[in-house]
Design an enzyme around this catalytic site. Structure first.
Site, PDB file in Angstrom:
ATOM      1  N   GLY A  20       0.775  -1.245   0.000  1.00  0.00           N
ATOM      2  CA  GLY A  20       0.000   0.000   0.000  1.00  0.00           C
ATOM      3  C   GLY A  20       0.797   1.281   0.000  1.00  0.00           C
ATOM      4  O   GLY A  20       0.222   2.370   0.109  1.00  0.00           O
ATOM      5  N   PRO A  50       4.661  -5.186  -1.144  1.00  0.00           N
ATOM      6  CA  PRO A  50       4.522  -4.024  -2.028  1.00  0.00           C
ATOM      7  C   PRO A  50       4.207  -4.445  -3.460  1.00  0.00           C
ATOM      8  O   PRO A  50       4.760  -5.432  -3.958  1.00  0.00           O
ATOM      9  CB  PRO A  50       5.900  -3.366  -1.951  1.00  0.00           C
ATOM     10  CG  PRO A  50       6.834  -4.470  -1.591  1.00  0.00           C
ATOM     11  CD  PRO A  50       6.054  -5.452  -0.762  1.00  0.00           C
ATOM     12  N   GLY A  51       3.314  -3.747  -4.095  1.00  0.00           N
ATOM     13  CA  GLY A  51       3.028  -3.994  -5.513  1.00  0.00           C
ATOM     14  C   GLY A  51       3.372  -2.739  -6.284  1.00  0.00           C
ATOM     15  O   GLY A  51       4.413  -2.623  -6.927  1.00  0.00           O
ATOM     16  N   ARG A  52       2.491  -1.737  -6.122  1.00  0.00           N
ATOM     17  CA  ARG A  52       2.631  -0.479  -6.852  1.00  0.00           C
ATOM     18  C   ARG A  52       4.010   0.164  -6.683  1.00  0.00           C
ATOM     19  O   ARG A  52       4.612   0.626  -7.658  1.00  0.00           O
ATOM     20  CB  ARG A  52       1.564   0.480  -6.328  1.00  0.00           C
ATOM     21  CG  ARG A  52       1.459   1.773  -7.074  1.00  0.00           C
ATOM     22  CD  ARG A  52       0.605   2.783  -6.280  1.00  0.00           C
ATOM     23  NE  ARG A  52      -0.600   2.230  -5.729  1.00  0.00           N
ATOM     24  CZ  ARG A  52      -1.799   2.230  -6.342  1.00  0.00           C
ATOM     25  NH1 ARG A  52      -1.934   2.797  -7.506  1.00  0.00           N
ATOM     26  NH2 ARG A  52      -2.861   1.697  -5.748  1.00  0.00           N
ATOM     27  N   ARG A  61      -7.557   3.383 -14.678  1.00  0.00           N
ATOM     28  CA  ARG A  61      -7.437   4.074 -13.394  1.00  0.00           C
ATOM     29  C   ARG A  61      -8.024   5.494 -13.374  1.00  0.00           C
ATOM     30  O   ARG A  61      -8.688   5.860 -12.405  1.00  0.00           O
ATOM     31  CB  ARG A  61      -5.990   4.061 -12.909  1.00  0.00           C
ATOM     32  CG  ARG A  61      -5.453   2.623 -12.710  1.00  0.00           C
ATOM     33  CD  ARG A  61      -4.154   2.570 -11.938  1.00  0.00           C
ATOM     34  NE  ARG A  61      -4.330   2.903 -10.553  1.00  0.00           N
ATOM     35  CZ  ARG A  61      -4.090   4.080 -10.026  1.00  0.00           C
ATOM     36  NH1 ARG A  61      -3.587   5.041 -10.772  1.00  0.00           N
ATOM     37  NH2 ARG A  61      -4.326   4.305  -8.755  1.00  0.00           N
ATOM     38  N   CYS A  74     -15.840   4.540 -26.637  1.00  0.00           N
ATOM     39  CA  CYS A  74     -17.092   5.291 -26.729  1.00  0.00           C
ATOM     40  C   CYS A  74     -17.623   5.583 -25.336  1.00  0.00           C
ATOM     41  O   CYS A  74     -18.647   5.030 -24.912  1.00  0.00           O
ATOM     42  CB  CYS A  74     -18.104   4.498 -27.541  1.00  0.00           C
ATOM     43  SG  CYS A  74     -17.498   4.199 -29.181  1.00  0.00           S
TER      44      CYS A  74
HETATM   45  N1  LLP Z   1      -1.355  -7.032  -0.338  1.00  0.00           N
HETATM   46  C1  LLP Z   1      -2.675  -7.162  -0.457  1.00  0.00           C
HETATM   47  C2  LLP Z   1      -3.377  -8.144   0.382  1.00  0.00           C
HETATM   48  C3  LLP Z   1      -3.377  -6.381  -1.370  1.00  0.00           C
HETATM   49  O1  LLP Z   1      -4.698  -6.517  -1.477  1.00  0.00           O
HETATM   50  C4  LLP Z   1      -2.679  -5.440  -2.168  1.00  0.00           C
HETATM   51  C5  LLP Z   1      -3.387  -4.631  -3.142  1.00  0.00           C
HETATM   52  C6  LLP Z   1      -1.295  -5.348  -2.023  1.00  0.00           C
HETATM   53  C7  LLP Z   1      -0.653  -6.157  -1.084  1.00  0.00           C
HETATM   54  C8  LLP Z   1      -0.454  -4.419  -2.830  1.00  0.00           C
HETATM   55  O2  LLP Z   1      -0.787  -3.082  -2.636  1.00  0.00           O
HETATM   56  P1  LLP Z   1       0.121  -1.948  -3.326  1.00  0.00           P
HETATM   57  O3  LLP Z   1       1.470  -2.003  -2.686  1.00  0.00           O
HETATM   58  O4  LLP Z   1       0.179  -2.238  -4.778  1.00  0.00           O
HETATM   59  O5  LLP Z   1      -0.614  -0.674  -3.045  1.00  0.00           O
HETATM   60  N2  LLP Z   1      -6.321  -1.398  -8.549  1.00  0.00           N
HETATM   61  C9  LLP Z   1      -6.024  -0.418  -7.534  1.00  0.00           C
HETATM   62  C10 LLP Z   1      -5.204  -0.988  -6.433  1.00  0.00           C
HETATM   63  C11 LLP Z   1      -5.844  -2.151  -5.745  1.00  0.00           C
HETATM   64  C12 LLP Z   1      -4.949  -2.762  -4.707  1.00  0.00           C
HETATM   65  C13 LLP Z   1      -5.437  -4.086  -4.313  1.00  0.00           C
HETATM   66  N3  LLP Z   1      -4.641  -4.723  -3.327  1.00  0.00           N
HETATM   67  C14 LLP Z   1      -5.320   0.765  -8.206  1.00  0.00           C
HETATM   68  O6  LLP Z   1      -5.129   0.740  -9.405  1.00  0.00           O
HETATM   69  O7  LLP Z   1      -4.993   1.721  -7.539  1.00  0.00           O
END
Ligand code: LLP
Length: 428
Positions: A245, A288-290, A327, A358
């Site tokens: 997050g 971490p993802g984003r 997004r 569209c």
């Molecule tokens: N762990 C869990 C359990 C999660 O549900 C998520 C993201 C992450 C880790 C990774 O979070 P990050 O570090 O990427 O913030 N589609 C949305 C984001 C949805 C996130 C879902 N869960 C967007 O485009 O902003």
């Protein structure tokens, strides 16, 4: 500009040492371009900052942000764990020969088929979401005579300040079991007694794109105090997983958190409480993802239309849009961009970049300053490495773009562009 982005002498943007003009020529547009060095450097920074002398620390990449077979291989190279949330993500990891013992399987609505798959292929840890899922998992393990490690996802009730759709820890969230319910402790006791499911610890994820470091520190504190309550009951907690997050920069006004500082502080808070109460925590994890991939990605589009409306609004029309980046439409997300073949020219035009769908809401950049463009110019949109490719669709029967990875002057295809034939492949 992020990572290895540079402007060459001709005013053309280069990523990973490859000019966007060359990339457009070779692969066409729209095109997702991923900067390998950015991912590697960010992963190293995260691993280095999330270290402890007391605990083992694991960084699991939240693959929902961006997952391809090639990305799994990078994750393995970087010695990260992999967080997966569906049979499809498990399958992608299997295809990449990712070591499944380093995969963590998430989700609030896992199917029996997916749970079977996870047990069969030896997923390292299941992050159990609720009572019923635990029961299903236990039965599957018993039937297969295979044991599995599990962590329970709990909801610590932390109100992280981010977009409503990406908050996950408010009291009425669909994820996990609340730490404020006695039933949650009962579930933990049951998992702890299970013969087939080895209880490892607890997990929380409070939301995504969070800028306030205090939300993460509060989470660390609340979770560790919850562990104290469990330990006092005689339930050992080896692993604490704090989710992901961490907020990043997309456009003006975003104040990303200092990731290095945040990770160090998270570890330090847990170390202190662990020592004070002798909690015996052994392992800390984050997901971490984003923050790992968003700023590694740039989307290249061709400008194929220009319009000024009766009211004086300027539009640039591109050959992609909400199908490759949902997004802005979904979260009112704001992006920055540049005309990649005119980087040295002044950004003097106030324009809105509109996609080809569209839908009036198919706007990728709203009222931003960009260089004056001509048909055929290359629009580069930054920060598109997370939740763009992974959330892409075929709305309006638009094929998904190709993905290319660039590094040290070389580019390589990661995902082929979809063809029209791909679009009707499953039609009968
Ligand atoms: N762990 C869990 C359990 C999660 O549900 C998520 C993201 C992450 C880790 C990774 O979070 P990050 O570090 O990427 O913030 N589609 C949305 C984001 C949805 C996130 C879902 N869960 C967007 O485009 O902003």
């Amino acid at each position: 500009m992020f990572g290895t982005q540079e402007i060459n002498g001709d005013g053309i943007l280069e990523i990973g040492g490859v000019s966007v003009k060359k990339l457009k020529g070779e692969y066409g547009t729209p095109l997702y371009v991923m900067d390998k060095n950015y991912i590697v450097e960010k992963a190293e920074l995260i691993k280095k900052s999330f270290k402890s002398k007391v605990f083992k620390t694991d960084v699991a990449y939240a693959s929902k942000a961006f997952l391809t077979v090639g990305m799994c291989k990078i994750v393995e190279e970087l010695d990260l764990c992999l967080d997966v949330v569906s049979g499809g993500e498990i399958y992608t990891a299997l295809k990449a020969h990712f070591p499944m013992e380093k995969a963590h399987f998430h989700g609030n609505s896992k199917s029996i088929e997916e749970l079977n798959m996870a047990v069969e292929y030896g997923i390292g840890t299941i992050i159990v979401d609720n009572h019923l899922e635990f029961k299903l998992l236990e039965d599957i393990c018993e039937k297969k005579q295979k044991k599995i490690n599990a962590i329970l996802r709990v909801n610590p009730g932390i109100d992280a300040h981010t977009h409503e759709y990406i908050q996950t820890s408010k009291f009425d969230s669909k994820f996990g079991e609340s730490i404020f319910m006695e039933e949650t402790k009962e579930l933990i006791r049951r998992i702890n007694r299970s013969e087939w499911v080895k209880f490892e610890g607890i997990h929380a994820h409070i939301g995504s794109q969070i800028f306030d470091i205090n939300s993460f520190l509060k989470e660390a504190e609340v979770m560790t105090n919850y562990i104290k309550e469990l330990v006092e009951e005689g339930i050992g907690i080896e692993t604490l997983n704090l989710g992901g997050g961490y907020g990043i920069y997309y456009s003006e006004g975003d104040e990303p958190i200092d990731l290095e500082l945040c990770l160090k502080e998270q570890v330090s808070i847990i170390e202190k409480i662990n020592e004070k109460y002798n909690l015996g925590i052994k392992k800390l994890q984050i997901e971490p993802g984003r923050s790992l991939v968003a700023n590694a990605g740039t989307t290249l589009y061709t400008i194929q239309g220009l319009k000024t409306t009766y009211s004086g609004k300027n539009y640039y029309f591109i050959d992609g849009g909400m199908t490759d980046n949902i997004r802005p439409a979904l979260y009112q997300a704001a992006y920055n961009g540049t005309i990649g073949n005119r980087c040295l020219e002044e950004k003097e035009n106030s324009v809105t970049v509109a996609g080809k769908c569209c839908e009036s809401g198919d706007l990728i950049i709203k009222d931003a300053k960009l260089q004056k463009a001509e048909l055929g110019d290359i629009l580069c949109v930054f920060g598109t490495g997370a939740y763009n490719y992974s959330m892409a669709s075929n709305y309006n029967k638009i094929p998904r773009p190709a993905v290319v990875i660039v590094e040290n002057g070389e580019s390589a295809l990661m995902v082929r562009r979809e063809s029209y034939e791909d679009l009707v492949r499953n039609d009968v």
